[in-house]
Enzyme design. Structure first.
Site, PDB file in Angstrom:
ATOM      1  N   CYS A  40       0.856  -1.188   0.000  1.00 28.86           N
ATOM      2  CA  CYS A  40       0.000   0.000   0.000  1.00 28.86           C
ATOM      3  C   CYS A  40       0.893   1.239   0.000  1.00 28.86           C
ATOM      4  O   CYS A  40       2.020   1.208   0.483  1.00 28.86           O
ATOM      5  CB  CYS A  40      -0.886  -0.010   1.236  1.00 28.86           C
ATOM      6  N   SER A  42       0.693   3.778   1.784  1.00 22.57           N
ATOM      7  CA  SER A  42       0.897   4.412   3.101  1.00 22.57           C
ATOM      8  C   SER A  42       2.294   4.147   3.659  1.00 22.57           C
ATOM      9  O   SER A  42       2.867   5.013   4.331  1.00 22.57           O
ATOM     10  CB  SER A  42      -0.161   3.933   4.089  1.00 22.57           C
ATOM     11  N   HIS A  45       4.521   6.687   2.569  1.00 18.21           N
ATOM     12  CA  HIS A  45       4.390   7.929   3.352  1.00 18.21           C
ATOM     13  C   HIS A  45       5.206   7.849   4.642  1.00 18.21           C
ATOM     14  O   HIS A  45       5.668   8.862   5.155  1.00 18.21           O
ATOM     15  CB  HIS A  45       2.923   8.203   3.696  1.00 18.21           C
ATOM     16  N   HIS A  61       0.427  -3.414   6.142  1.00 16.18           N
ATOM     17  CA  HIS A  61      -0.865  -3.404   6.849  1.00 16.18           C
ATOM     18  C   HIS A  61      -1.969  -3.940   5.946  1.00 16.18           C
ATOM     19  O   HIS A  61      -3.132  -3.626   6.132  1.00 16.18           O
ATOM     20  CB  HIS A  61      -1.177  -1.983   7.328  1.00 16.18           C
ATOM     21  N   CYS A 168      -6.795  -3.435   3.250  1.00 10.26           N
ATOM     22  CA  CYS A 168      -6.761  -1.966   3.190  1.00 10.26           C
ATOM     23  C   CYS A 168      -7.339  -1.464   1.875  1.00 10.26           C
ATOM     24  O   CYS A 168      -8.472  -1.022   1.800  1.00 10.26           O
ATOM     25  CB  CYS A 168      -5.340  -1.427   3.382  1.00 10.26           C
TER      26      CYS A 168
HETATM   27 ZN   LIG Z   1      -3.205   1.014   3.095  1.00  9.50          ZN
END
Ligand SMILES: [Zn+2]
Ligand SMILES: [Zn+2]
Length: 394
Positions: A40, A42, A45, A61, A168
């Site tokens: 993902c 994220s 990030h 995740h 997710c």
């Molecule tokens: Zn995610």
């Protein structure tokens, strides 16, 4: 026990795939052998610091696997159960869970601690240090220990390297269209940014009955794939999107504009609002850098045209209901998880996977672990044995 994990030790550095030490599960926790994890955005990030997170950290995740061991107080899972990890836990008892907003479960507030939900301590260790885990799960690893509230049981026949997407991205994209945007039959919709989340948002909008779905995606080579998921138009720039939307909506603007870009942009938010119809809604699914404080938009649009801007996390739905529902829709051929997975790597390929993501060429890359291959081999052997018992050629 020892297991293999991808650990981020410093910002802006590569993931280090190395052995880590994993403690046994506490009373409310489970030990899971992971089969697969989606990559993902994220975690990217976390690497860049757009999302400040405790380091060192085991990433991941968006995972699925098989329960190996359960703590003494775990009541809903037994060893052998197949599970998807919800990136937000859902306890079922807090005010948000009890009112149908599992995506905002109060246990999720502990996410930034990077530690276990039950007691705030670490089960993951390496080089003599405690490790944080992404979203209180840490799925870039062959095994992990997590709280029962983070686990959602799924039927054992669903391939775990597809089911992991529901941890997710897929639920987030799907729910962005179906719940947060509340797309209705005949609506006109735009989806900006088509990675794993945008691909699910397009499919959600299609199933909800959207008449027009304009995908805004700058990487032109994904165009055919995006159209196959249900988009009716693809624009390769925001300028082109404005023209396509004007044409497709008789100048009214889209009813719903869903932002699923790799990184939010306060400047583009105003452009999205400008392309949205009166009483229309802009849905902000993508993460904006934590330090970003400015947006550029015509506030008159809010008052005179009653436009809405709403945020959403995990698709604004209920993972314990939505994950099984989406797997049923996948089985009946109404949503496509397979097309979303462009590529898979072993855990050791995690940095190559993120390199692919940065290129924007793919929708979703999945890490597939040895346990997934072992399960496939076992299933194939059992199928051969079945055939043999029924007198068919083995
Ligand atoms: Zn995610
Ligand atoms: Zn809750």
């Amino acid at each position: 026990m020892e297991t293999l994990a991808a650990v981020l030790w410093d910002r802006s550095s590569p993931w280090s795939v190395e052995p880590i030490e994993l403690d046994p599960p506490g009373p409310d926790e489970v030990l899971v052998e992971l089969h697969a994890s989606g990559l993902c955005h994220s975690e990217e990030h976390i690497v860049t610091g757009d999302m400040p997170f405790r380091l060192p950290c085991v990433g991941g995740h968006e995972g699925a696997g098989v329960v190996v061991e359960v703590g003494a107080r775990v009541s809903s899972l037994v060893p052998g159960d197949h599970v998807v990890f919800g990136f937000v836990p859902s306890c079922g008892r807090c005010r948000q869970c009890a009112t149908g907003h599992q995506n905002l479960c109060e246990l999720g507030a502990k996410m930034y601690t990077g530690r276990q939900i039950a007691d705030g301590t670490a089960r993951h260790h390496a080089r003599g240090q405690d490790l944080a885990i992404a979203c209180m799960i840490g799925t870039f690893a062959h095994h992990t220990v997590a709280h029962e509230s983070s686990c959602i049981r799924i039927p054992a026949h669903v391939p775990l390297d597809r089911a992991c997407l529901l941890g997710c991205g897929f639920v987030t994209g799907w729910g962005s269209a179906v719940y947060a945007a509340d797309v209705r039959p005949g609506d006109t919709v735009a989806v900006a940014g088509v990675g794993g989340i945008g691909a699910a948002a397009i499919q959600g909008a299609r199933l909800a009955g959207a008449r027009v779905i304009v995908a805004v995606e700058t990487v032109a080579e994904k165009q055919d794939l995006i159209l196959s998921l249900g988009a009716t138009h693809v624009a390769t720039s925001w300028e082109q999107a404005a023209a396509v939307i004007r044409e497709a909506t008789w100048n009214r603007g889209v009813d719903r504009f869903i932002c699923t870009m790799s990184r939010g942009d306060g400047e583009l938010l105003g452009q999205a609002l400008a392309m949205t119809a009166s009483r229309g809604r802009v849905v902000v699914t993508n993460v904006h850098p934590a330090a970003q404080r400015t947006v550029s938009l015509n506030m008159m649009d809010l008052t005179l045209s009653e436009k809405h801007i709403v945020g959403t996390i995990y698709g604004s739905g209920n993972a314990r209901a939505d994950i099984p529902k989406l797997l049923e829709l996948w089985q009946s051929g109404q949503v496509d998880l397979d097309a979303v997975v462009s590529h898979s790597y072993p855990l050791e390929g995690v940095n190559d996977g993120y390199e692919d993501m940065r290129s924007g060429r793919f929708l979703r890359t999945v890490l597939r672990y040895p346990a997934a291959d072992a399960l496939d081999a076992r299933t194939a052997r059992e199928a051969r044995l079945d055939g043999h018992l029924q007198g068919q050629p083995a």
